[in-house]
Design a protein around this motif. Structure first.
Motif, PDB file in Angstrom:
ATOM      1  N   GLU A  43       0.832  -1.201   0.000  1.00  0.00           N
ATOM      2  CA  GLU A  43       0.000   0.000   0.000  1.00  0.00           C
ATOM      3  C   GLU A  43       0.869   1.254   0.000  1.00  0.00           C
ATOM      4  N   LYS A  44       0.350   2.317  -0.612  1.00  0.00           N
ATOM      5  CA  LYS A  44       1.037   3.592  -0.613  1.00  0.00           C
ATOM      6  C   LYS A  44       1.152   4.123   0.809  1.00  0.00           C
ATOM      7  N   MET A  45       2.331   4.688   1.136  1.00  0.00           N
ATOM      8  CA  MET A  45       2.516   5.262   2.459  1.00  0.00           C
ATOM      9  C   MET A  45       1.693   6.542   2.606  1.00  0.00           C
ATOM     10  N   SER A  46       1.034   6.688   3.733  1.00  0.00           N
ATOM     11  CA  SER A  46       0.315   7.931   4.012  1.00  0.00           C
ATOM     12  C   SER A  46       0.065   8.037   5.512  1.00  0.00           C
ATOM     13  N   LYS A  47      -0.017   9.268   5.988  1.00  0.00           N
ATOM     14  CA  LYS A  47      -0.298   9.488   7.407  1.00  0.00           C
ATOM     15  C   LYS A  47      -1.676   8.984   7.775  1.00  0.00           C
ATOM     16  N   SER A  48      -2.632   9.133   6.848  1.00  0.00           N
ATOM     17  CA  SER A  48      -3.999   8.709   7.148  1.00  0.00           C
ATOM     18  C   SER A  48      -4.081   7.198   7.331  1.00  0.00           C
ATOM     19  N   ARG A  49      -3.285   6.462   6.571  1.00  0.00           N
ATOM     20  CA  ARG A  49      -3.274   4.999   6.741  1.00  0.00           C
ATOM     21  C   ARG A  49      -2.466   4.571   7.962  1.00  0.00           C
ATOM     22  N   GLY A  50      -1.644   5.463   8.455  1.00  0.00           N
ATOM     23  CA  GLY A  50      -0.827   5.139   9.613  1.00  0.00           C
ATOM     24  C   GLY A  50       0.263   4.133   9.310  1.00  0.00           C
ATOM     25  N   ASN A  51       0.749   4.106   8.051  1.00  0.00           N
ATOM     26  CA  ASN A  51       1.737   3.089   7.669  1.00  0.00           C
ATOM     27  C   ASN A  51       3.061   3.696   7.225  1.00  0.00           C
ATOM     28  N   VAL A  52       3.328   4.945   7.642  1.00  0.00           N
ATOM     29  CA  VAL A  52       4.597   5.577   7.297  1.00  0.00           C
ATOM     30  C   VAL A  52       5.713   4.912   8.103  1.00  0.00           C
ATOM     31  N   VAL A  53       6.759   4.455   7.421  1.00  0.00           N
ATOM     32  CA  VAL A  53       7.856   3.753   8.087  1.00  0.00           C
ATOM     33  C   VAL A  53       8.803   4.782   8.705  1.00  0.00           C
ATOM     34  N   ASP A  54       8.982   4.692  10.016  1.00  0.00           N
ATOM     35  CA  ASP A  54       9.843   5.601  10.758  1.00  0.00           C
ATOM     36  C   ASP A  54      11.257   5.010  10.814  1.00  0.00           C
ATOM     37  N   PRO A  55      12.238   5.635  10.161  1.00  0.00           N
ATOM     38  CA  PRO A  55      13.602   5.097  10.190  1.00  0.00           C
ATOM     39  C   PRO A  55      14.175   4.988  11.598  1.00  0.00           C
ATOM     40  N   ASN A  56      13.806   5.928  12.471  1.00  0.00           N
ATOM     41  CA  ASN A  56      14.305   5.854  13.849  1.00  0.00           C
ATOM     42  C   ASN A  56      13.843   4.565  14.532  1.00  0.00           C
ATOM     43  N   ALA A  57      12.590   4.186  14.280  1.00  0.00           N
ATOM     44  CA  ALA A  57      12.073   2.951  14.874  1.00  0.00           C
ATOM     45  C   ALA A  57      12.802   1.733  14.305  1.00  0.00           C
ATOM     46  N   MET A  58      13.131   1.772  13.012  1.00  0.00           N
ATOM     47  CA  MET A  58      13.852   0.657  12.396  1.00  0.00           C
ATOM     48  C   MET A  58      15.261   0.527  12.992  1.00  0.00           C
ATOM     49  N   VAL A  59      15.911   1.663  13.227  1.00  0.00           N
ATOM     50  CA  VAL A  59      17.239   1.628  13.844  1.00  0.00           C
ATOM     51  C   VAL A  59      17.140   1.083  15.260  1.00  0.00           C
ATOM     52  N   ASP A  60      16.106   1.507  15.999  1.00  0.00           N
ATOM     53  CA  ASP A  60      15.919   1.009  17.365  1.00  0.00           C
ATOM     54  C   ASP A  60      15.734  -0.504  17.375  1.00  0.00           C
ATOM     55  N   GLN A  61      14.966  -1.010  16.423  1.00  0.00           N
ATOM     56  CA  GLN A  61      14.605  -2.423  16.440  1.00  0.00           C
ATOM     57  C   GLN A  61      15.667  -3.327  15.809  1.00  0.00           C
ATOM     58  N   PHE A  62      16.265  -2.864  14.704  1.00  0.00           N
ATOM     59  CA  PHE A  62      17.149  -3.746  13.937  1.00  0.00           C
ATOM     60  C   PHE A  62      18.596  -3.280  13.862  1.00  0.00           C
ATOM     61  N   GLY A  63      18.863  -2.031  14.216  1.00  0.00           N
ATOM     62  CA  GLY A  63      20.207  -1.486  14.089  1.00  0.00           C
ATOM     63  C   GLY A  63      20.367  -0.755  12.764  1.00  0.00           C
ATOM     64  N   ALA A  64      21.241   0.256  12.767  1.00  0.00           N
ATOM     65  CA  ALA A  64      21.409   1.089  11.575  1.00  0.00           C
ATOM     66  C   ALA A  64      21.950   0.305  10.393  1.00  0.00           C
ATOM     67  N   ASP A  65      22.958  -0.541  10.616  1.00  0.00           N
ATOM     68  CA  ASP A  65      23.582  -1.251   9.498  1.00  0.00           C
ATOM     69  C   ASP A  65      22.634  -2.244   8.842  1.00  0.00           C
ATOM     70  N   ALA A  66      21.867  -2.952   9.630  1.00  0.00           N
ATOM     71  CA  ALA A  66      20.915  -3.915   9.064  1.00  0.00           C
ATOM     72  C   ALA A  66      19.849  -3.193   8.244  1.00  0.00           C
ATOM     73  N   PHE A  67      19.390  -2.049   8.734  1.00  0.00           N
ATOM     74  CA  PHE A  67      18.388  -1.259   7.999  1.00  0.00           C
ATOM     75  C   PHE A  67      18.975  -0.743   6.686  1.00  0.00           C
ATOM     76  N   ARG A  68      20.209  -0.248   6.726  1.00  0.00           N
ATOM     77  CA  ARG A  68      20.883   0.232   5.512  1.00  0.00           C
ATOM     78  C   ARG A  68      21.009  -0.902   4.496  1.00  0.00           C
ATOM     79  N   TYR A  69      21.430  -2.061   4.972  1.00  0.00           N
ATOM     80  CA  TYR A  69      21.616  -3.214   4.084  1.00  0.00           C
ATOM     81  C   TYR A  69      20.297  -3.596   3.416  1.00  0.00           C
ATOM     82  N   PHE A  70      19.242  -3.654   4.209  1.00  0.00           N
ATOM     83  CA  PHE A  70      17.939  -4.052   3.680  1.00  0.00           C
ATOM     84  C   PHE A  70      17.447  -3.075   2.615  1.00  0.00           C
ATOM     85  N   LEU A  71      17.584  -1.771   2.863  1.00  0.00           N
ATOM     86  CA  LEU A  71      17.082  -0.772   1.927  1.00  0.00           C
ATOM     87  C   LEU A  71      17.660  -0.959   0.528  1.00  0.00           C
TER      88      LEU A  71
END
Length: 665
Positions: free
Chosen positions: A296-324
């Motif tokens: 689905e398209k990202m939008s605030k109304s859908r509440g599905n915007v991916v927060d990079p800070n949350a991804m770093v908190d959960q998976f670490g910066a390097d893992a997030f960079r690699y995945f992207l």
């Protein structure tokens, strides 16, 4: 202008009012990877990013908050600068368009164009969108709605200043035709050429009256107007050089990285502005795709915007960079799912790079007193030669990948060397050699070969995962700083390595055990009870299956089953989002499929029958409630249904269009 050894890369300057999301992170991480790689190869790099801080939305937001616009911008800017620190972004400069030096350059360029009679004043009537801060033509607007943001727009009539953009149309067409790399990928180049060749290019409104918008850079030739945000924002690419490092040293830019939504602005507006200013055009403008979230398209109304800070908190910066940069070919649209990220971390990082480092260092610690041994006699000549050939070819292949921004291909090449080393270790069985005194020279060969591969892997991974790569180098006991240029004499396959004392540390990528919403656990059920942080030892791999289905072989079923037993099998439709071959296998393909509410990875033995690209977009049928299993070390979360005995003869598909995730009865 720029010297041959320089490399200048930019991101767009992001709108200060935005909340940083995955799109911002994607562009900036990609630029950082390029910058780090070019520095590693000895280039004089300048990497610029920053913020666009003028415009009507900023003015309105500040008024609503009861503060002046500059204070508003000062409060918002740290949300970007702090994120870039968390993501280990190595930008050389961070420009804000409210900086006085930038405003001075913009005003100087405006005056130059005005003096050359390339800017004129005229009446204008048109549809105006406050949200997008742009005018639309009559043919673009239906029912008074903005074609872009779908908000109501208003009819405006006012005096404005215009840049004579239209007179550069033919010159720009010729430039794009004669320079294949100026707009990439090729599909975007064709898109811009098509636009320029099928319609007359009008002149560009570059001002707004202060009576309507006061928050902007004042026109040097008319104090009642400010410059329109695009003329202000685009000039940042040269203004930053002028007052931060010197224009002649780095211009023209080697690469402008942009999202595809602002390609026309850069390829047409910016290019014609540079022509008018008699400055060279950038060498490449690369427009990448957009991210969706679970289809689905990202939008605030859908509440599905991916927060990079949350991804770093959960998976670490390097893992997030690699995945992207691993998930989708750069330039194409991509779909983000947390389940997909867990799969990538577990398969490519935890079971791949992290496991190879841990296995190798554990054996060096146990069998060689923590010192990397000298190379001994050949153990498995064919595999050792293959690894050496791969290692020798990789730097050149990867250089070609960076030249064309094929980040995903680069990571697949790195994974190929990792897989070859895993195969070598499994077949040479150093845990057995360690038990035989007469086999110690052969054991040393295996460990030396693996350590050399890890040194090369760390160097090649550094642009993508700087902290992880430097940690690998540290654990190998090597005095290398990967943030500085590295020569082949230090990291090449034949560079000396024996004698280094390792410093084994914690596991780089502890395996993630998770249960995505609506899906079965994606972790390997055979290891779920093991501590995730425990470093794996060097042990034989689980035997691989040659079955067509994407799961471990099942026991031979009885001749008949009851209806109750059959009802336990859950069949669902799935749409193939991406497909690729599994290295070292003729039969296996790795599929990323959507079931509507979730995304899964499935390994299927259909590679002899189908090319991966032929499957993308197909709707297939899968067994959706099969326990996850591994094939060739890659986790599979379901089974594809196909016809055939020893060979696949056909894949089960549907005659009608059916939504992914529909039950098959």
């Amino acid at each position: 202008m720029s010297q041959s050894n320089t490399f200048y890369i930019t991101t767009p300057i992001y709108y200060v009012n935005d909340v940083p999301h995955i799109g911002h992170a994607y562009t900036t991480v990609a630029a950082d990877v390029l910058a780090r790689y070019r520095r590693l190869r000895g280039r004089d790099v300048f990497f610029l990013t920053g913020l666009d801080e003028h415009g009507q939305k900023v003015q309105q937001a500040a008024e609503k908050a009861g503060i002046d616009p500059q204070t508003h911008c000062d409060r918002l800017a740290p949300q970007f600068t702090n994120l870039w620190k968390r993501l280990n972004i190595s930008n050389d400069a961070f420009i804000r368009t409210t900086e006085k030096q930038h405003q001075n350059v913009v005003q100087r360029y405006l005056q130059q164009l005005y003096d050359k009679q390339l800017i004129y004043k005229a009446d204008y009537t048109g549809w105006y969108c406050t949200f997008d801060e742009r005018f639309w033509t009559e043919k673009d607007v239906i029912d008074g709605i903005c074609p872009d943001c779908k908000r109501p727009i208003e009819r405006l009539s006012e005096h404005n200043y215009f840049f004579k953009m239209g007179q550069y149309q033919d010159r720009l067409i010729d430039h794009i035709r004669n320079n294949e790399d100026v707009i990439r990928p090729a599909s975007r180049r064709n898109e811009v050429l098509g636009f320029l060749q099928t319609q007359k290019l009008g002149d560009l409104s570059i001002s707004r009256p202060k009576s309507r918008l006061s928050w902007g850079i004042e026109l040097p030739f008319d104090k009642d107007y400010v410059t329109y945000v695009w003329f202000d924002a685009l000039v940042n690419y040269v203004s930053a050089l002028e007052y931060k490092t010197g224009l002649d040293r780095f211009w023209p830019a080697d690469v402008h990285l942009v999202g595809k939504d602002i390609l026309t602005t850069h390829a047409v507006y910016w290019s014609t502005m540079l022509m008018a200013l008699e400055l060279p055009l950038p060498k490449t403008i690369f427009a990448h795709g957009w991210w969706t979230v679970d289809g689905e398209k990202m939008s605030k109304s859908r509440g599905n915007v991916v927060d990079p800070n949350a991804m770093v908190d959960q998976f670490g910066a390097d893992a997030f960079r690699y995945f992207l940069l691993r998930e989708v070919p750069f330039g194409q649209d991509g779909d983000f799912s947390q389940a997909g990220m867990v799969t990538t971390i577990n398969s490519a990082l935890a079971n791949g790079i992290g496991n190879l480092l841990s296995r190798t260092l554990t054996m060096i610690e146990r069998s060689c007193n923590g010192v990397i041994p000298e190379q001994g006699p050949a153990v498995m000549p064919e595999l050792e030669q293959r690894i050496a050939e791969l290692a020798g070819q990789l730097p050149g292949r990867i250089e070609a990948g960076y030249s064309t921004l094929l980040f995903r291909d680069i990571l697949l090449m790195i994974e190929e060397l990792n897989s070859a080393c895993d195969e070598y270790i499994d077949k040479s069985a150093p845990w057995k050699l360690a038990k035989q005194a007469e086999a110690r020279p052969q054991l040393h060969t295996v460990l030396n070969t693996s350590a050399r591969a890890l040194r090369l892997l760390a160097t090649l991974l550094y642009p993508f995962m700087p902290q992880t790569a430097q940690q690998m180098i540290h654990q190998l006991g090597l005095p290398l700083d990967l943030s500085q240029p590295i020569s082949d004499a230090n990291t090449g396959w034949d560079a000396p390595l024996a004698g280094s004392r390792i410093q084994k540390g914690a596991s780089l990528f502890p395996r993630i055990e998770s249960k995505p919403q609506g899906a079965k656990p994606v972790s390997d059920p055979t290891t779920a009870s093991q501590p995730t942080a425990a470093a794996p030892t060097m042990a034989p791999a689980v035997p691989q299956s040659s079955a067509h289905a994407a799961a471990a072989p099942l026991a031979t079923p009885p001749p008949q089953i009851t209806i109750d037993e059959f009802m336990k099998v859950q069949l669902k439709t799935a749409k193939v989002l991406a497909a690729e071959r599994v290295p070292k296998s003729e039969k296996l393909l790795k599929l990323q499929v959507s079931l509507g509410s979730e995304q899964r990875q499935i390994v299927a033995g259909i590679g002899k029958k189908y090319e991966p690209e032929a499957l993308v977009g197909k709707t297939i049928v899968i067994v959706a409630n099969l326990k996850p299993a591994k094939l060739m070390g890659i986790e599979s979360q379901g089974m594809v249904l196909a016809a055939g005995d020893s060979d696949v003869r056909g894949l089960m598909t549907l005659l009608e269009d059916v939504e992914p995730g529909t039950k098959v009865k």
